[in-house]
Enzyme design. Structure first.
Site, short mmCIF file in Angstrom:
data_model
loop_
_atom_site.label_atom_id
_atom_site.label_comp_id
_atom_site.label_asym_id
_atom_site.label_seq_id
_atom_site.Cartn_x
_atom_site.Cartn_y
_atom_site.Cartn_z
N HIS A 177 -75.34 97.34 -158.67
CA HIS A 177 -74.58 99.25 -158.63
C HIS A 177 -72.98 98.02 -158.30
CE1 HIS A 177 -76.97 102.47 -158.55
NE2 HIS A 177 -77.75 101.60 -157.79
N GLU A 182 -70.31 100.21 -158.75
CA GLU A 182 -69.03 100.92 -158.10
C GLU A 182 -69.49 100.93 -156.89
OE1 GLU A 182 -73.03 102.78 -157.08
OE2 GLU A 182 -72.55 101.91 -159.31
N CYS A 212 -78.99 99.22 -163.67
CA CYS A 212 -79.49 99.60 -162.53
C CYS A 212 -81.34 100.63 -163.36
CB CYS A 212 -79.76 101.00 -161.55
SG CYS A 212 -81.01 100.33 -159.93
#
EC number: 6.3.5.5
Length: 394
Positions: A352, A354, A267
Site C-alpha cells: 500500500h 498510500e 494489493c
C-alpha cells in the site's frame, strides 16, 4: 479488585485462549490474522480488505489515542473481531471524538483482551492462519458474565470455528464494493481515471486526487464497455479482501482493457492483473500485515519500508510469455511485491503506497501513474483510442 467479564478465543485447531470481553458484547467468527503496526488501529479496523477476518494487534497496548472520524478508511469497520493484549479504557487526543470501546460498541465489533498475543502470533506464524471464534460470557450467560466457560462450551466454539466457511474460493468483494458509481470531488480538473472498487480505502482515492486525477469510482462488476464509455485517461484496480481467484469477472475486465488504458493496481488489484495475464496466485502461510515490511525496488536498488495487508501473492513465474517482469520483492521472504507489463503501461504493487497507517516511502508510485497517463496520451493523441472503442463495441 475490578472484576472483568470473561471471553474466549477458540481456534479450529482446538486451541482456546481465555481472556476478557471488550467492545460490543456478543460472538463473532472469522479468519484470525495478525498485524504488526504500532499505531493505526482505526484505519486497520475500517479497511475493507479485512472483511471476514479477526485481527490481532501485536503491539501490547491499543486504544490510548481514541477514535477520530477523519481517520476512517471507509464508512464503518469491516473486521469481524479485534484482539489485543490490553485495550485502553481511556484516551487522550485533541482530534478524537470517542473511545475505542465506544466505537466498537457503536459498530458491533466483538473483541477480546487479556490473552497472550505473543503466543497467539507465534502459533499463527508456525502453523498458519486459522479460523476462530471470539465469544463473550455475558452474551451467552448474562446472569453470570464473570464465570468461566466450561470445557464442553469451549469445544462447541472450536467446532463452530471449524464449520465456518473458508475465505479461499469465496468472493468477498461483493460485500464491500460500492453499489453505484460516483465521482470523487476535486478542486481542479485533471486526468479522469476509473477506479474499480474491490474494497478501496479512502486514503487511496485522496492520494490519486492529490496528484491531479479525477477519480470515478465504479462497482467491481463494471464491464469494459461501461468503463470505456466514461472516456477515462486511465484505470485503477483497488485493494480488497480475500481470494482473488474467484473474481473471474474482474480478470476478464483487466485482460480486455490491458494495453488500452494506463493501469495501476494495488494489493488485490495487483493479484487481479497477474491472474488476468494467465498467471496464478497462492495463499501465504500467514501473509504480510503491518507497516514495516522491507521491499527492494529492483529498478533502482532502493529499499522501501512499506505498509502491507495481504494473505495471497502472485507467482510471477506462472505468467506466460514473460508478459510481466518483477519490479519489487519482499526482503523478508522473497515474494513478489511489484511488477510491470513488458509492453504496455500497466504496473502494480502488492503493498500500500498510500500507507495509512505506515511509512510514505512509496508514494512516488502515484506520480508515476500520472506520468504513464501523460506519456500514453502523448503517444496516441487521445486518452481513448478509436481502435479500443471499436474493439469493445462502445
Amino acid at each position: 479488585m475490578i472484576r472483568k467479564e470473561r471471553a474466549i478465543l477458540a481456534l479450529e485447531d482446538g486451541t482456546v485462549y481465555r481472556g476478557y470481553a471488550f467492545g460490543h458484547r456478543g460472538e463473532t467468527v472469522g479468519e484470525v490474522v495478525f498485524n504488526t503496526s504500532m499505531t493505526g488501529y482505526q484505519e486497520i479496523m475500517t479497511d475493507p480488505s479485512y472483511n471476514g477476518q479477526i485481527v490481532t494487534i501485536t503491539y501490547p497496548h491499543v486504544g490510548n489515542y481514541g477514535v477520530a472520524i477523519y481517520d476512517m478508511e471507509s464508512n464503518k469497520p469491516y473486521v469481524r473481531g479485534f484482539i489485543a493484549r490490553e485495550f485502553s479504557g481511556e484516551y487522550s487526543n485533541h482530534r478524537a471524538q470517542q473511545s475505542l470501546e465506544a466505537f466498537m460498541q457503536q459498530y458491533g465489533v466483538v473483541s477480546i483482551q487479556g490473552i497472550d498475543t505473543r503466543a497467539l502470533v507465534r502459533r499463527l506464524r508456525t502453523g498458519g492462519v486459522v479460523k476462530g471464534v471470539i465469544a463473550h460470557r455475558s452474551y451467552t450467560h448474562p446472569e453470570d458474565p464473570y464465570g468461566e466457560f466450561t470445557p464442553a462450551e469451549e469445544q462447541i466454539y472450536v467446532q463452530r470455528a471449524r464449520d465456518h466457511q473458508d475465505i479461499d474460493g469465496h468472493d468477498m468483494t461483493k460485500e464491500v464494493t460500492t453499489p453505484l458509481p460516483y465521482a470523487f470531488p476535486t478542486l481542479r480538473h485533471g486526468k479522469r481515471v476509473v477506479l474499480m472498487d474491490f474494497g478501496i480505502k479512502h486514503t487511496i482515492i485522496e492520494r490519486l486526487a492529490e496528484v491531479g486525477i479525477e477519480p470515478i469510482v465504479v462497482p467491481a462488476h463494471t464491464t469494459p464497455a461501461q468503463i470505456m464509455a466514461l472516456q477515462p485517461h486511465g484505470l485503477f484496480l483497488s485493494n480488497g479482501p480475500g481470494d482473488p481467484a474467484p473474481l473471474e469477472y474482474a480478470h476478464k475486465t483487466a485482460w480486455e482493457l490491458m494495453g488500452l488504458l494506463p493501469t495501476f493496481g494495488i494489493c488485490l488489484g495487483h493479484q487481479i492483473l497477474g491472474l488476468a495475464a494467465g498467471g496464478q496466485t497462492f495463499k501465504m502461510k500467514f501473509g504480510h500485515r503491518g507497516g514495516n515490511q522491507p521491499v527492494k525496488n529492483l529498478l533502482t536498488g532502493n529499499v522501501e519500508i512499506t505498509s502491507q495487508n495481504h494473505g495471497y501473492a502472485v507467482d510471477i513465474a506462472s505468467i506466460p510469455d514473460g508478459a510481466f517482469v518483477a519490479t519489487h520483492v519482499n526482503l523478508n521472504d522473497g515474494t513478489l511485491e511489484g511488477m510491470a507489463h513488458s509492453r504496455y503501461p500497466v504496473f502494480s504493487v502488492q503493498y500500500h503506497p498510500e500507507a495509512s497507517p505506515g511509512p510514505h516511502d512509496s508514494r512516488y508510485l502515484f506520480d508515476r501513474f500520472i506520468e504513464e497517463i501523460d506519456a500514453f496520451e502523448g503517444a496516441n493523441g487521445s486518452p481513448v483510442l478509436k481502435a479500443s472503442a471499436g474493439r469493445l463495441g462502445v
